[in-house]
Design a protein around this motif. Sequence first.
Motif, PDB file in Angstrom:
ATOM      1  N   SER A   1       1.416   4.050  -3.280  1.00 58.57           N
ATOM      2  CA  SER A   1       0.778   5.303  -3.012  1.00 58.57           C
ATOM      3  C   SER A   1       1.884   6.329  -3.590  1.00 58.57           C
TER       4      SER A   1
ATOM      5  N   ARG B   1      -2.029   6.657 -11.397  1.00 59.10           N
ATOM      6  CA  ARG B   1      -2.070   5.792 -10.537  1.00 59.10           C
ATOM      7  C   ARG B   1      -3.691   5.176 -10.384  1.00 59.10           C
TER       8      ARG B   1
ATOM      9  N   ARG C   1      -7.339  -1.896  -0.487  1.00 57.84           N
ATOM     10  CA  ARG C   1      -6.769  -0.553  -0.257  1.00 57.84           C
ATOM     11  C   ARG C   1      -6.063   0.250  -1.189  1.00 57.84           C
ATOM     12  N   ILE C   2      -5.175  -0.498  -1.995  1.00 57.17           N
ATOM     13  CA  ILE C   2      -4.737  -0.098  -3.399  1.00 57.17           C
ATOM     14  C   ILE C   2      -5.794   0.512  -4.288  1.00 57.17           C
TER      15      ILE C   2
ATOM     16  N   VAL D   1       0.949  -1.247   0.193  1.00 52.46           N
ATOM     17  CA  VAL D   1       0.026   0.074  -0.127  1.00 52.46           C
ATOM     18  C   VAL D   1       0.783   1.341   0.066  1.00 52.46           C
ATOM     19  N   GLN D   2       1.856   1.271   1.172  1.00 52.67           N
ATOM     20  CA  GLN D   2       2.791   2.325   1.042  1.00 52.67           C
ATOM     21  C   GLN D   2       3.521   2.602  -0.413  1.00 52.67           C
TER      22      GLN D   2
ATOM     23  N   ALA E   1      -9.394   6.978  -5.705  1.00 51.54           N
ATOM     24  CA  ALA E   1      -9.546   8.616  -5.068  1.00 51.54           C
ATOM     25  C   ALA E   1      -8.739   9.393  -6.075  1.00 51.54           C
ATOM     26  N   GLN E   2      -7.845   8.967  -7.128  1.00 51.73           N
ATOM     27  CA  GLN E   2      -6.930   9.545  -7.853  1.00 51.73           C
ATOM     28  C   GLN E   2      -7.808  10.443  -8.835  1.00 51.73           C
TER      29      GLN E   2
ATOM     30  N   GLU F   1      -8.813   1.311  -3.289  1.00 54.03           N
ATOM     31  CA  GLU F   1      -9.374   2.543  -2.849  1.00 54.03           C
ATOM     32  C   GLU F   1      -8.641   3.831  -3.047  1.00 54.03           C
ATOM     33  N   GLN F   2      -7.287   3.544  -3.029  1.00 55.51           N
ATOM     34  CA  GLN F   2      -6.179   4.835  -3.421  1.00 55.51           C
ATOM     35  C   GLN F   2      -6.442   5.162  -5.010  1.00 55.51           C
ATOM     36  N   ALA F   3      -6.682   4.113  -5.752  1.00 57.67           N
ATOM     37  CA  ALA F   3      -6.685   4.311  -7.146  1.00 57.67           C
ATOM     38  C   ALA F   3      -7.701   5.082  -7.500  1.00 57.67           C
TER      39      ALA F   3
END
Length: 237
Positions: A50, A88, A74-75, A46-47, A81-82, A77-79
């Motif tokens: 990001s 990403r 989580r990855i 995840v880190q 939000a981009q 979810e991060q994607a």
Amino acid sequence: MPEVSAPIRVALVDDQQLVRSGFGMLINSQPDLEVVAEAGNGIEAVQALSATAADVVLMDVRMPGMDGIEATRRILEQAAAQPVGSQRADVKIVVLTTFDLDEYALAAIQAGASGFLLKDAPPEELLEAIRTVYRGDAVIAPSTTRRLLDHVAPLLRTQTPEQTEHAAAVERLTAREREVFQLIAQGQSNPEIAAGLFLSEATVKTHVGHILAKLGARDRVQVVVIAYETGVVAPGT
């Protein structure tokens, strides 16, 4: 001079360094692929993702601490939000498992993974899986995916609000879209669907885009899961 396209960026996530090294050497030996990040567990993954843009992540499903399922969730979810167009935003995840009938693999697919692959798959199958997922035009290892979903089909047929929503979305498909939907669910690629329905590949691509949008599906693997959930495909068919 013809423009040379950038290599597909791959991230490796596995708690065994030897596995990562082996996969890394194989992937970096290909002119169109490049390893851009490595991680030994879900938290590191995840880190890393990001900070580093990757196109395809090979994700071990069973790791100490945060496992591959939670890391996948989580990855992605991060994607999500981009901003649109971000490097990403379009990352895709392939789950690596040692068992083809592994409910961890189903959980990973439900978390948003684009498919799964056996760790002992032949090298050429691993490389083709990365390219396939990157292109987004076929489900990984259709026969393996079908075996997994046949195995866990009873779990998929339990009534949930999401399943009811999916059933309503399937009802909104046009007759032609439903035909294409059923063929995707059987693991067919765009060229196979085009040949079977006497359509151009461009037309099939358009239908697939409409199906993904109407079903709210991230990719073709999600479409297959929805087909099982809604009874469009039955185990063993």
